[in-house]
Design a protein around this motif. Structure first.
Motif, mmCIF file in Angstrom:
data_model
loop_
_atom_site.group_PDB
_atom_site.id
_atom_site.type_symbol
_atom_site.label_atom_id
_atom_site.label_comp_id
_atom_site.label_asym_id
_atom_site.label_seq_id
_atom_site.Cartn_x
_atom_site.Cartn_y
_atom_site.Cartn_z
ATOM 1 N N ALA A 1 0.810 -1.206 0.000
ATOM 2 C CA ALA A 1 0.000 0.000 0.000
ATOM 3 C C ALA A 1 0.853 1.271 0.000
ATOM 4 C CB ALA A 1 -0.934 0.009 1.205
ATOM 5 N N LEU A 2 2.131 1.176 0.371
ATOM 6 C CA LEU A 2 2.992 2.347 0.423
ATOM 7 C C LEU A 2 3.630 2.598 -0.941
ATOM 8 C CD1 LEU A 2 4.852 1.787 3.806
ATOM 9 C CD2 LEU A 2 2.961 3.342 3.347
ATOM 10 N N SER A 3 3.532 3.836 -1.397
ATOM 11 C CA SER A 3 4.174 4.209 -2.654
ATOM 12 C C SER A 3 5.565 4.740 -2.358
ATOM 13 C CB SER A 3 3.349 5.281 -3.362
ATOM 14 O OG SER A 3 3.488 6.526 -2.698
ATOM 15 N N PRO A 4 6.439 4.791 -3.358
ATOM 16 C CA PRO A 4 7.769 5.370 -3.133
ATOM 17 C C PRO A 4 7.698 6.792 -2.574
ATOM 18 C CG PRO A 4 7.727 4.208 -5.207
ATOM 19 C CD PRO A 4 6.309 4.233 -4.691
ATOM 20 N N HIS A 5 6.683 7.553 -2.965
ATOM 21 C CA HIS A 5 6.537 8.919 -2.454
ATOM 22 C C HIS A 5 6.257 8.935 -0.954
ATOM 23 C CE1 HIS A 5 6.754 10.640 -6.426
ATOM 24 N NE2 HIS A 5 5.855 9.769 -6.831
ATOM 25 N N GLU A 6 5.717 7.831 -0.417
ATOM 26 C CA GLU A 6 5.467 7.736 1.018
ATOM 27 C C GLU A 6 6.675 7.167 1.760
ATOM 28 O OE1 GLU A 6 0.762 6.806 1.369
ATOM 29 O OE2 GLU A 6 1.968 5.339 0.260
ATOM 30 N N ILE A 7 7.433 6.334 1.092
ATOM 31 C CA ILE A 7 8.570 5.667 1.729
ATOM 32 C C ILE A 7 9.786 6.579 1.813
ATOM 33 C CG2 ILE A 7 10.232 3.776 1.497
ATOM 34 C CD1 ILE A 7 7.927 2.157 0.217
ATOM 35 N N VAL A 8 10.100 7.276 0.719
ATOM 36 C CA VAL A 8 11.322 8.084 0.670
ATOM 37 C C VAL A 8 11.397 9.110 1.796
ATOM 38 C CG1 VAL A 8 12.640 9.740 -0.711
ATOM 39 C CG2 VAL A 8 11.754 7.648 -1.769
ATOM 40 N N PRO A 9 10.340 9.843 2.123
ATOM 41 C CA PRO A 9 10.463 10.798 3.234
ATOM 42 C C PRO A 9 10.856 10.154 4.561
ATOM 43 C CG PRO A 9 8.527 11.304 1.943
ATOM 44 C CD PRO A 9 9.053 9.983 1.441
ATOM 45 N N MET A 10 10.482 8.897 4.762
ATOM 46 C CA MET A 10 10.857 8.206 5.999
ATOM 47 C C MET A 10 12.351 7.875 6.020
ATOM 48 S SD MET A 10 7.674 5.622 6.738
ATOM 49 C CE MET A 10 7.460 4.972 5.086
ATOM 50 N N LEU A 11 12.979 7.847 4.850
ATOM 51 C CA LEU A 11 14.386 7.472 4.747
ATOM 52 C C LEU A 11 15.330 8.669 4.816
ATOM 53 C CD1 LEU A 11 14.050 4.883 1.848
ATOM 54 C CD2 LEU A 11 14.094 4.435 4.313
ATOM 55 N N ILE A 12 14.796 9.852 4.637
ATOM 56 C CA ILE A 12 15.636 11.055 4.652
ATOM 57 C C ILE A 12 16.310 11.168 6.010
ATOM 58 C CG2 ILE A 12 15.614 13.575 4.559
ATOM 59 C CD1 ILE A 12 13.403 13.306 2.430
ATOM 60 N N GLY A 13 17.598 11.409 5.978
ATOM 61 C CA GLY A 13 18.387 11.490 7.197
ATOM 62 C C GLY A 13 19.208 10.230 7.432
ATOM 63 N N SER A 14 18.887 9.165 6.710
ATOM 64 C CA SER A 14 19.659 7.925 6.802
ATOM 65 C C SER A 14 20.676 7.898 5.668
ATOM 66 C CB SER A 14 18.743 6.699 6.653
ATOM 67 O OG SER A 14 17.798 6.654 7.679
ATOM 68 N N THR A 15 21.793 7.237 5.901
ATOM 69 C CA THR A 15 22.774 7.105 4.828
ATOM 70 C C THR A 15 22.323 6.023 3.849
ATOM 71 O OG1 THR A 15 24.067 5.421 5.977
ATOM 72 C CG2 THR A 15 24.665 7.740 6.385
ATOM 73 N N VAL A 16 22.818 6.119 2.633
ATOM 74 C CA VAL A 16 22.517 5.094 1.629
ATOM 75 C C VAL A 16 23.053 3.749 2.112
ATOM 76 C CG1 VAL A 16 22.990 4.336 -0.735
ATOM 77 C CG2 VAL A 16 22.429 6.729 -0.283
ATOM 78 N N GLU A 17 24.213 3.764 2.744
ATOM 79 C CA GLU A 17 24.792 2.528 3.267
ATOM 80 C C GLU A 17 23.867 1.869 4.302
ATOM 81 O OE1 GLU A 17 28.791 0.936 5.597
ATOM 82 O OE2 GLU A 17 28.582 3.055 5.108
ATOM 83 N N ALA A 18 23.319 2.668 5.204
ATOM 84 C CA ALA A 18 22.428 2.126 6.236
ATOM 85 C C ALA A 18 21.135 1.591 5.624
ATOM 86 C CB ALA A 18 22.116 3.192 7.278
ATOM 87 N N ILE A 19 20.609 2.303 4.646
ATOM 88 C CA ILE A 19 19.380 1.857 3.982
ATOM 89 C C ILE A 19 19.633 0.564 3.227
ATOM 90 C CG2 ILE A 19 17.707 2.422 2.167
ATOM 91 C CD1 ILE A 19 18.138 5.407 3.047
ATOM 92 N N GLU A 20 20.765 0.502 2.512
ATOM 93 C CA GLU A 20 21.109 -0.714 1.776
ATOM 94 C C GLU A 20 21.279 -1.896 2.727
ATOM 95 O OE1 GLU A 20 25.191 -1.540 0.228
ATOM 96 O OE2 GLU A 20 24.143 -1.457 -1.700
ATOM 97 N N ARG A 21 21.985 -1.679 3.841
ATOM 98 C CA ARG A 21 22.198 -2.751 4.816
ATOM 99 C C ARG A 21 20.866 -3.274 5.342
ATOM 100 N NH1 ARG A 21 25.578 -0.318 8.080
ATOM 101 N NH2 ARG A 21 23.906 0.574 9.325
#
Length: 78
Positions: free
Chosen positions: A12-32
């Motif tokens: 039910a979550l679109s990328p437009h809803e998910i990306v704001p939750m990821l802001i502030g995290s590093t790409v490395e942390a998100i990938e891990r």
């Protein structure tokens, strides 16, 4: 092996809803986190998780080795 479907709440979550939750995290942390959660969802099956993520098995193995050496608990075969 078939890909593991998303739950209703995840689908039910679109990328437009998910990306704001990821802001502030590093790409490395998100990938891990993505790799570890995919491994968990694939019951520790590295080949299946690599396929789901579009990675080679070698890349998956290298990432897991790095995470383990960093002290991260990596899901095992279950």
């Amino acid at each position: 092996m078939p890909e593991t479907p998303l739950s209703d709440s995840q689908a039910a979550l679109s990328p437009h809803e998910i990306v704001p939750m990821l802001i502030g995290s590093t790409v490395e942390a998100i990938e891990r986190e993505l790799v570890l959660q995919t491994l968990a969802r694939c019951h520790g099956n590295r080949t299946h998780a690599a396929r789901v993520l579009g990675l080679s098995v070698r890349t998956m193995r290298n990432k897991i080795r790095q995470y383990a050496s960093d002290g991260v608990d990596v899901p095992g075969h279950g």
